[in-house]
Scaffold this motif. Structure first.
Motif, PDB file in Angstrom:
ATOM      1  N   MET A 193       0.850  -1.175   0.000  1.00 54.32           N
ATOM      2  CA  MET A 193       0.000   0.000   0.000  1.00 54.32           C
ATOM      3  C   MET A 193       0.896   1.239   0.000  1.00 54.32           C
ATOM      4  O   MET A 193       1.821   1.341   0.785  1.00 54.32           O
ATOM      5  CB  MET A 193      -0.921  -0.017   1.229  1.00 54.32           C
ATOM      6  CG  MET A 193      -1.940   1.091   1.202  1.00 54.32           C
ATOM      7  SD  MET A 193      -2.963   1.149   2.682  1.00 54.32           S
ATOM      8  CE  MET A 193      -3.973  -0.281   2.467  1.00 54.32           C
ATOM      9  N   ASP A 194       0.604   2.165  -0.859  1.00 61.17           N
ATOM     10  CA  ASP A 194       1.409   3.374  -0.983  1.00 61.17           C
ATOM     11  C   ASP A 194       0.736   4.520  -0.231  1.00 61.17           C
ATOM     12  O   ASP A 194      -0.404   4.876  -0.520  1.00 61.17           O
ATOM     13  CB  ASP A 194       1.543   3.733  -2.472  1.00 61.17           C
ATOM     14  CG  ASP A 194       2.603   4.780  -2.721  1.00 61.17           C
ATOM     15  OD1 ASP A 194       3.432   4.998  -1.835  1.00 61.17           O
ATOM     16  OD2 ASP A 194       2.590   5.368  -3.815  1.00 61.17           O
ATOM     17  N   PHE A 195       1.430   5.053   0.773  1.00 59.04           N
ATOM     18  CA  PHE A 195       0.880   6.145   1.576  1.00 59.04           C
ATOM     19  C   PHE A 195       1.380   7.476   1.041  1.00 59.04           C
ATOM     20  O   PHE A 195       2.577   7.741   1.029  1.00 59.04           O
ATOM     21  CB  PHE A 195       1.282   5.997   3.043  1.00 59.04           C
ATOM     22  CG  PHE A 195       0.689   4.781   3.694  1.00 59.04           C
ATOM     23  CD1 PHE A 195      -0.626   4.774   4.114  1.00 59.04           C
ATOM     24  CD2 PHE A 195       1.453   3.642   3.882  1.00 59.04           C
ATOM     25  CE1 PHE A 195      -1.178   3.666   4.706  1.00 59.04           C
ATOM     26  CE2 PHE A 195       0.910   2.520   4.479  1.00 59.04           C
ATOM     27  CZ  PHE A 195      -0.405   2.527   4.888  1.00 59.04           C
ATOM     28  N   VAL A 196       0.462   8.292   0.598  1.00 62.37           N
ATOM     29  CA  VAL A 196       0.803   9.617   0.095  1.00 62.37           C
ATOM     30  C   VAL A 196       0.013  10.626   0.912  1.00 62.37           C
ATOM     31  O   VAL A 196      -1.204  10.516   1.048  1.00 62.37           O
ATOM     32  CB  VAL A 196       0.442   9.752  -1.406  1.00 62.37           C
ATOM     33  CG1 VAL A 196       0.739  11.145  -1.908  1.00 62.37           C
ATOM     34  CG2 VAL A 196       1.185   8.719  -2.230  1.00 62.37           C
ATOM     35  N   ASN A 197       0.704  11.585   1.492  1.00 61.71           N
ATOM     36  CA  ASN A 197       0.020  12.625   2.252  1.00 61.71           C
ATOM     37  C   ASN A 197      -0.642  13.605   1.307  1.00 61.71           C
ATOM     38  O   ASN A 197      -0.112  13.910   0.242  1.00 61.71           O
ATOM     39  CB  ASN A 197       1.002  13.378   3.150  1.00 61.71           C
ATOM     40  CG  ASN A 197       1.449  12.548   4.329  1.00 61.71           C
ATOM     41  OD1 ASN A 197       0.767  11.635   4.741  1.00 61.71           O
ATOM     42  ND2 ASN A 197       2.600  12.876   4.862  1.00 61.71           N
ATOM     43  N   GLN A 198      -1.781  14.079   1.706  1.00 64.84           N
ATOM     44  CA  GLN A 198      -2.485  15.099   0.944  1.00 64.84           C
ATOM     45  C   GLN A 198      -2.901  16.202   1.907  1.00 64.84           C
ATOM     46  O   GLN A 198      -3.415  15.936   2.984  1.00 64.84           O
ATOM     47  CB  GLN A 198      -3.714  14.499   0.262  1.00 64.84           C
ATOM     48  CG  GLN A 198      -4.395  15.475  -0.650  1.00 64.84           C
ATOM     49  CD  GLN A 198      -5.436  14.784  -1.535  1.00 64.84           C
ATOM     50  OE1 GLN A 198      -5.592  13.577  -1.499  1.00 64.84           O
ATOM     51  NE2 GLN A 198      -6.136  15.564  -2.307  1.00 64.84           N
ATOM     52  N   THR A 199      -2.662  17.420   1.521  1.00 60.95           N
ATOM     53  CA  THR A 199      -3.002  18.563   2.352  1.00 60.95           C
ATOM     54  C   THR A 199      -4.460  18.939   2.137  1.00 60.95           C
ATOM     55  O   THR A 199      -4.948  18.950   1.013  1.00 60.95           O
ATOM     56  CB  THR A 199      -2.101  19.761   1.992  1.00 60.95           C
ATOM     57  OG1 THR A 199      -0.738  19.370   2.187  1.00 60.95           O
ATOM     58  CG2 THR A 199      -2.406  20.960   2.860  1.00 60.95           C
ATOM     59  N   VAL A 200      -5.149  19.217   3.254  1.00 61.38           N
ATOM     60  CA  VAL A 200      -6.541  19.671   3.198  1.00 61.38           C
ATOM     61  C   VAL A 200      -6.677  20.915   4.068  1.00 61.38           C
ATOM     62  O   VAL A 200      -5.909  21.123   5.006  1.00 61.38           O
ATOM     63  CB  VAL A 200      -7.536  18.592   3.685  1.00 61.38           C
ATOM     64  CG1 VAL A 200      -7.517  17.376   2.781  1.00 61.38           C
ATOM     65  CG2 VAL A 200      -7.264  18.191   5.107  1.00 61.38           C
ATOM     66  N   ASN A 201      -7.648  21.731   3.752  1.00 65.70           N
ATOM     67  CA  ASN A 201      -7.943  22.917   4.556  1.00 65.70           C
ATOM     68  C   ASN A 201      -9.187  22.641   5.391  1.00 65.70           C
ATOM     69  O   ASN A 201     -10.197  22.189   4.866  1.00 65.70           O
ATOM     70  CB  ASN A 201      -8.180  24.136   3.668  1.00 65.70           C
ATOM     71  CG  ASN A 201      -6.923  24.550   2.951  1.00 65.70           C
ATOM     72  OD1 ASN A 201      -5.850  24.561   3.534  1.00 65.70           O
ATOM     73  ND2 ASN A 201      -7.048  24.870   1.674  1.00 65.70           N
ATOM     74  N   ILE A 202      -9.082  22.918   6.690  1.00 66.20           N
ATOM     75  CA  ILE A 202     -10.198  22.702   7.609  1.00 66.20           C
ATOM     76  C   ILE A 202     -10.394  23.971   8.421  1.00 66.20           C
ATOM     77  O   ILE A 202      -9.430  24.574   8.883  1.00 66.20           O
ATOM     78  CB  ILE A 202      -9.910  21.539   8.581  1.00 66.20           C
ATOM     79  CG1 ILE A 202      -9.590  20.254   7.825  1.00 66.20           C
ATOM     80  CG2 ILE A 202     -11.089  21.311   9.511  1.00 66.20           C
ATOM     81  CD1 ILE A 202      -9.142  19.121   8.719  1.00 66.20           C
ATOM     82  N   SER A 203     -11.645  24.339   8.616  1.00 68.93           N
ATOM     83  CA  SER A 203     -11.958  25.502   9.455  1.00 68.93           C
ATOM     84  C   SER A 203     -12.327  25.039  10.852  1.00 68.93           C
ATOM     85  O   SER A 203     -13.075  24.077  11.023  1.00 68.93           O
ATOM     86  CB  SER A 203     -13.137  26.278   8.866  1.00 68.93           C
ATOM     87  OG  SER A 203     -12.810  26.764   7.598  1.00 68.93           O
ATOM     88  N   PHE A 204     -11.773  25.722  11.874  1.00 68.67           N
ATOM     89  CA  PHE A 204     -12.094  25.445  13.263  1.00 68.67           C
ATOM     90  C   PHE A 204     -12.518  26.736  13.941  1.00 68.67           C
ATOM     91  O   PHE A 204     -12.028  27.809  13.595  1.00 68.67           O
ATOM     92  CB  PHE A 204     -10.864  24.914  14.021  1.00 68.67           C
ATOM     93  CG  PHE A 204     -10.441  23.529  13.637  1.00 68.67           C
ATOM     94  CD1 PHE A 204     -11.106  22.430  14.140  1.00 68.67           C
ATOM     95  CD2 PHE A 204      -9.379  23.324  12.785  1.00 68.67           C
ATOM     96  CE1 PHE A 204     -10.712  21.145  13.808  1.00 68.67           C
ATOM     97  CE2 PHE A 204      -8.980  22.044  12.432  1.00 68.67           C
ATOM     98  CZ  PHE A 204      -9.647  20.957  12.948  1.00 68.67           C
ATOM     99  N   GLU A 205     -13.392  26.613  14.920  1.00 69.66           N
ATOM    100  CA  GLU A 205     -13.693  27.761  15.762  1.00 69.66           C
ATOM    101  C   GLU A 205     -12.416  28.105  16.523  1.00 69.66           C
ATOM    102  O   GLU A 205     -11.611  27.229  16.850  1.00 69.66           O
ATOM    103  CB  GLU A 205     -14.800  27.422  16.760  1.00 69.66           C
ATOM    104  CG  GLU A 205     -16.151  27.207  16.129  1.00 69.66           C
ATOM    105  CD  GLU A 205     -17.206  26.838  17.160  1.00 69.66           C
ATOM    106  OE1 GLU A 205     -16.897  26.780  18.377  1.00 69.66           O
ATOM    107  OE2 GLU A 205     -18.341  26.600  16.752  1.00 69.66           O
ATOM    108  N   LYS A 206     -12.236  29.366  16.800  1.00 72.98           N
ATOM    109  CA  LYS A 206     -11.019  29.849  17.454  1.00 72.98           C
ATOM    110  C   LYS A 206     -10.757  29.129  18.778  1.00 72.98           C
ATOM    111  O   LYS A 206      -9.623  28.720  19.059  1.00 72.98           O
ATOM    112  CB  LYS A 206     -11.127  31.353  17.678  1.00 72.98           C
ATOM    113  CG  LYS A 206      -9.819  32.049  17.839  1.00 72.98           C
ATOM    114  CD  LYS A 206     -10.030  33.564  17.870  1.00 72.98           C
ATOM    115  CE  LYS A 206      -8.720  34.255  17.579  1.00 72.98           C
ATOM    116  NZ  LYS A 206      -8.884  35.700  17.439  1.00 72.98           N
TER     117      LYS A 206
END
Length: 84
Positions: free
Chosen positions: A1-14
């Motif tokens: 299995m090939d693990f490739v990281n992928q960047t995602v944007n997530i919004s959080f309350e402060k």
């Protein structure tokens, strides 16, 4: 299995992000590591609960017990424990 990281944007309350950062700092790891671990933990727990409910559905479908019967039995056992 090939693990490739992928960047995602997530919004959080402060306030939540502050808590995440506080815990990450205390545990000497990055925000990303903490969030990845939280996501893995959530997925594992959800999977375990789904397997428990699947098993319970199979058992109850093969028996003459209803969901109400099971809850009633649990209530009786808990009442006996409190009385002891």
């Amino acid at each position: 299995m090939d693990f490739v990281n992928q960047t995602v944007n997530i919004s959080f309350e402060k306030a939540l992000l502050k808590e995440i950062d506080k815990i990450a700092k205390k545990e000497h790891r990055s925000r990303s590591e903490l969030i990845r671990e939280a996501a893995r933990s959530y997925i594992e727990k959800k999977s375990r609960w789904e397997s428990i409910f699947t098993f319970a559905d199979k058992v109850t479908s093969k028996s003459k017990f209803s969901e109400k019967d099971i809850f009633d039995e649990i209530s009786q056992v808990r009442s006996k424990r409190k009385a002891s």
